[in-house]
Design a protein around this motif. Structure first.
Motif, short mmCIF file in Angstrom:
data_model
loop_
_atom_site.label_atom_id
_atom_site.label_comp_id
_atom_site.label_asym_id
_atom_site.label_seq_id
_atom_site.Cartn_x
_atom_site.Cartn_y
_atom_site.Cartn_z
N UNK A 92 -7.63 -8.12 11.40
CA UNK A 92 -8.96 -8.09 10.79
C UNK A 92 -9.05 -6.99 9.73
N UNK A 93 -8.72 -5.77 10.12
CA UNK A 93 -8.63 -4.69 9.16
C UNK A 93 -7.22 -4.12 9.15
N UNK A 94 -6.58 -4.14 8.00
CA UNK A 94 -5.27 -3.52 7.84
C UNK A 94 -5.46 -2.00 7.93
N UNK A 95 -4.56 -1.35 8.64
CA UNK A 95 -4.79 0.06 9.00
C UNK A 95 -3.59 0.92 8.67
N UNK A 96 -3.85 1.98 7.92
CA UNK A 96 -2.84 3.01 7.67
C UNK A 96 -3.03 4.15 8.66
N UNK A 97 -1.91 4.70 9.14
CA UNK A 97 -1.92 5.89 9.97
C UNK A 97 -1.19 7.00 9.21
N UNK A 98 -1.93 8.03 8.86
CA UNK A 98 -1.31 9.18 8.20
C UNK A 98 -0.46 9.95 9.20
N UNK A 99 0.60 10.54 8.72
CA UNK A 99 1.43 11.39 9.59
C UNK A 99 0.64 12.64 9.96
N UNK A 100 1.10 13.32 10.99
CA UNK A 100 0.44 14.56 11.41
C UNK A 100 0.38 15.56 10.27
N UNK A 101 1.43 15.61 9.49
CA UNK A 101 1.49 16.58 8.38
C UNK A 101 0.50 16.25 7.26
N UNK A 102 0.04 15.01 7.21
CA UNK A 102 -0.81 14.59 6.10
C UNK A 102 -2.23 14.24 6.50
N UNK A 103 -2.58 14.41 7.78
CA UNK A 103 -3.91 13.99 8.20
C UNK A 103 -5.02 14.80 7.53
N UNK A 104 -4.70 16.02 7.09
CA UNK A 104 -5.72 16.81 6.39
C UNK A 104 -5.98 16.28 4.97
N UNK A 105 -5.19 15.28 4.53
CA UNK A 105 -5.39 14.68 3.22
C UNK A 105 -6.27 13.43 3.29
N UNK A 106 -6.74 13.09 4.48
CA UNK A 106 -7.47 11.83 4.66
C UNK A 106 -8.63 11.68 3.68
N UNK A 107 -9.51 12.66 3.63
CA UNK A 107 -10.70 12.54 2.79
C UNK A 107 -10.36 12.50 1.30
#
Length: 391
Positions: free
Chosen positions: A317-332
């Protein structure tokens, strides 16, 4: 690093989509929608009575393998009634994931029950059955066949797994927990029409299941939902309760219990019948879109595309990306960069235990996986039309 991963994600999206802008998920009308809507209008039966409601219910039952389906006005009302039919009453507790859309918690609240939040697992994005079993073993006791929360003294009446973004949860594990602790399982399958766990459709494993046909779902009735059950008496009661509990009579208006005006209008059902005819084609297109994304994101460091759980077939239904732990602070920053360019992306919902209305509810001491996933999830354009032209 911030600009690099955002630019790489934008490039991968544009490689697949070949467009400068794309919605997160929008409906596709490519079948008999206009024909059925005109037939409905010509009949003048556009409201609570008409053949398309009956047809949609029969078609949904046939497609999902459920013995019965009851069409209602939206997915939230479907879950509200399903919980009532499962025996949830004022003061009970209902187990549900903190990683869910607010409707799951709201439906429990409508019953006067208390949402009780549990953690998720990375493999399915749904409730972690193993951790739930250990948690209930530590925090509850069985009294007169009821599962009692030792801290609150309340009965834990129901378990509501939500098939997150259309991916089936660990149904076998959750069914075993529900059985061993005498808790009724009601599936929130709002997002998972067209998803299968083994050879069986989601929403057909619990005592009841619910679907949503909101405008952003895989098929839509504009607004709408459905209750699934294998139990004839529950289906009859669901129909009665959602049609104001009106007793059948030629002219009298008599109601034998508190009912709800949750009826799906015939004109919405007409749209749904046309949409359901196209569901296999729509899901195939969404799976092709997944495959194209998988290839495009294989070369993007710091992010992975979520794949359907083993042993399941997802509607994606929704395609989902998972950021790596090292990059999760780049989400916004990534969300800002993509949306600025017209490529609509979204994070996961605010976790339920962080919402003001629910922050005081009982919950696992640690919801670390749900919190981690909320920091890392980015949903990307997922409409079926985006996959129609892909090989």
């Amino acid at each position: 690093m911030q600009a690099s991963i955002a630019n790489s994600i934008v490039a991968a999206l544009q490689q697949v989509l070949g467009v400068q802008s794309a919605a997160l998920h929008e409906p596709r009308f490519g079948g008999n929608e206009w024909r059925y809507l005109k037939e409905c209008l010509d009949s003048t039966f556009v409201s609570s009575v008409g053949k398309f409601v009956d047809r949609l219910e029969a078609d949904l039952a046939d497609y999902t393998g459920s013995a019965y389906a009851v069409a209602v006005v939206n997915g939230t009302s479907a879950l509200h009634i399903a919980l009532m039919l499962a025996g949830v009453r004022q003061g009970d507790e209902v187990l549900l994931p903190s990683l869910t859309f607010v409707a799951t918690a709201n439906a429990a609240s409508y019953c006067g029950a208390v949402p009780h939040f549990v953690d998720s697992e990375i493999a399915t994005l749904g409730i972690d059955a193993n951790r739930l079993r250990q948690y209930l073993s530590d925090k509850t006791e069985m009294t007169s066949g009821l599962c009692i929360n030792r801290e609150t003294g309340r009965v834990i009446r129901a378990l509501v797994p939500m098939h997150c973004f259309g991916h089936p949860g660990d149904i076998d594990g959750l069914l075993a927990v529900a059985r061993d602790f005498n808790i009724v399982m009601v599936e929130d399958a709002a997002e998972s029409l067209g998803s299968w766990y083994g050879h069986r459709h989601t929403g057909t494993f619990g005592k009841l299941g619910t679907l949503s046909f909101n405008g952003n779902k895989t098929i839509t009735t504009g607004g709408g939902g459905a209750i699934l059950t294998q139990d004839l008496e529950l289906a009859k009661l669901a129909k009665h309760m959602t049609t104001t509990a009106k007793q059948s009579h030629v002219w009298e208006y008599s109601h034998d219990m508190v009912g709800y005006n949750y009826r799906m209008p015939n004109i919405n059902a007409a749209l749904g019948c046309a949409q359901l005819e196209q569901l296999p084609e729509l899901i195939n297109a969404k799976r092709r879109l997944y495959q194209a994304y998988e290839e495009a994101f294989a070369e993007v460091a710091g992010v992975e595309l979520f794949r359907e759980p083993a042993g399941s077939q997802s509607n994606y239904w929704l395609q989902t990306l998972l950021l790596s732990e090292d990059n999760k602070d780049q989400r916004d920053a990534i969300l800002s960069a993509t949306n600025t360019l017209g490529l609509m992306t979204r994070p996961a919902w605010t976790l339920m235990h962080r919402l003001p209305a629910y922050e005081g509810c009982p919950r696992m001491a640690s919801l670390s996986v749900a919190e981690n996933l909320a920091d890392r999830i980015i949903n990307i354009p997922s409409g079926s039309a985006l996959g129609m032209g892909l090989d």
